[in-house]
Enzyme design. Structure first.
Site, mmCIF file in Angstrom:
data_model
loop_
_atom_site.group_PDB
_atom_site.id
_atom_site.type_symbol
_atom_site.label_atom_id
_atom_site.label_comp_id
_atom_site.label_asym_id
_atom_site.label_seq_id
_atom_site.Cartn_x
_atom_site.Cartn_y
_atom_site.Cartn_z
ATOM 1 N N CYS A 82 0.712 -1.428 0.005
ATOM 2 C CA CYS A 82 0.069 -0.050 -0.152
ATOM 3 C C CYS A 82 0.821 1.277 -0.088
ATOM 4 O O CYS A 82 1.755 1.608 -0.995
ATOM 5 C CB CYS A 82 -1.041 -0.088 1.140
ATOM 6 S SG CYS A 82 -2.289 1.057 0.998
ATOM 7 N N HIS A 191 -3.760 -5.190 -0.270
ATOM 8 C CA HIS A 191 -3.470 -5.612 1.178
ATOM 9 C C HIS A 191 -3.300 -7.099 0.959
ATOM 10 O O HIS A 191 -4.525 -7.823 1.278
ATOM 11 C CB HIS A 191 -4.288 -5.149 2.330
ATOM 12 C CG HIS A 191 -4.214 -3.690 2.547
ATOM 13 N ND1 HIS A 191 -3.332 -3.118 3.273
ATOM 14 C CD2 HIS A 191 -4.591 -2.657 1.789
ATOM 15 C CE1 HIS A 191 -3.388 -1.907 3.345
ATOM 16 N NE2 HIS A 191 -4.157 -1.414 2.343
ATOM 17 N N GLU A 193 -2.555 -9.244 3.335
ATOM 18 C CA GLU A 193 -2.940 -9.653 4.864
ATOM 19 C C GLU A 193 -4.497 -9.561 4.821
ATOM 20 O O GLU A 193 -4.932 -10.195 5.902
ATOM 21 C CB GLU A 193 -2.239 -8.767 5.974
ATOM 22 C CG GLU A 193 -2.789 -7.192 6.096
ATOM 23 C CD GLU A 193 -2.432 -6.442 5.225
ATOM 24 O OE1 GLU A 193 -2.861 -5.236 5.445
ATOM 25 O OE2 GLU A 193 -1.738 -6.635 4.127
#
Length: 211
Positions: A82, A191, A193
Site C-alpha cells: 500500500c 493488502h 494480509e
C-alpha cells in the site's frame, strides 16, 4: 531461523500483517519494530502502511528509519504494501511531497474514474476486491492465478516512469499499476494480509523468495 522485520512508523494495522506472516511461516521470527537496528538485523523486510503520504514520510524520518529502509531495499528481500509501495517512488500528488526515490515515477490521485460498463462514476477511495492481471512472470506470483482478486483501499496509485517495472495491473475506470518488482524488491498496492488465500500465498512466496 528467518527473521522478518515489519517496519513500524506509526501507520496502519501492522499486527494484521504480522499475524498473516506468522500463519504462513510459523518457524520464522516476525518482529514489528520501529528500531532501526532491528530492521537492519532482519533477513527480510516488510514495508507496509496506511494513511496520508505526508504523514508517512514525516513519521519515517522522525523515527530515524529512512536510511535503514533504503539499505534494506538495496540488498534484502523487500516487500512494500500500500503506502509502502507508493513511498518507493519519487513524488506524490498527495501533499506534494517527495518519496524515497527508489523508483522513477509519480503517485497520482484517481481522477473521477468511470465504470466502462455502466458509465457511472466510481467511488474514491477505491475500496474492495479487484482483480490483478499479472503483466509478467515473477516468483512471487507462484501458485496465484492470473486475474486473482485482492483487497484494495486507496485513493492514489503509482505511475512508474519505466513500464517494465510493473508486474501487475488492475482496472478501476482506467488501468493502473498495482504491483511492481525489481531485483530484491516486490511491492503491491493491495493488502495481501486482507486478501484471503491469495494474499497468504503471496506472503508465503515472500518468505521463500530468493532474489
Amino acid at each position: 531461523m528467518t527473521r522478518v522485520a515489519i517496519i513500524d512508523y506509526g501507520m496502519g494495522n501492522l499486527r494484521s500483517v504480522a499475524k498473516a506472516i506468522e500463519h504462513v511461516a510459523p518457524d520464522a521470527e516476525v518482529i514489528v519494530s520501529s528500531d532501526p537496528s532491528v530492521v537492519a538485523a532482519a533477513d527480510r523486510v516488510v514495508f507496509p502502511g496506511q494513511g496520508a503520504m505526508p504523514d508517512c514520510t514525516r513519521e519515517l524520518d522522525a523515527r530515524g528509519l529512512r536510511s535503514v529502509v533504503l539499505e534494506a531495499a538495496a540488498r534484502k528481500p523487500f516487500l512494500g504494501i500500500c503506502i509502502g509501495l507508493q513511498m518507493l517512488f519519487e513524488h506524490s500528488e498527495e501533499g506534494d511531497v517527495p518519496g524515497l526515490g527508489l523508483f522513477a515515477g509519480e503517485v497520482k490521485r484517481f481522477a473521477d474514474p468511470v465504470d466502462p460498463t455502466s458509465g457511472g462514476r466510481l467511488k474514491v477511495p477505491h475500496m474492495g476486491w479487484n482483480g490483478v492481471k499479472q503483466t509478467r512472470a515473477h516468483p512471487m506470483w507462484a501458485g496465484i492465478a492470473d486475474g486473482e482478486r485482492f483487497y484494495f483501499v486507496h485513493s492514489y496509485y503509482v505511475c512508474p516512469a519505466d513500464a517494465t517495472l510493473a508486474v501487475g495491473e488492475t482496472a478501476y475506470g482506467a488501468t493502473f499499476t498495482s504491483a511492481v518488482a525489481r531485483d530484491n524488491i516486490f511491492a503491491v498496492q493491495f493488502h495481501p494480509e486482507k486478501s484471503a488465500q491469495a494474499g497468504l500465498r503471496l506472503l508465503s512466496n515472500f518468505i521463500g523468495w530468493m532474489p
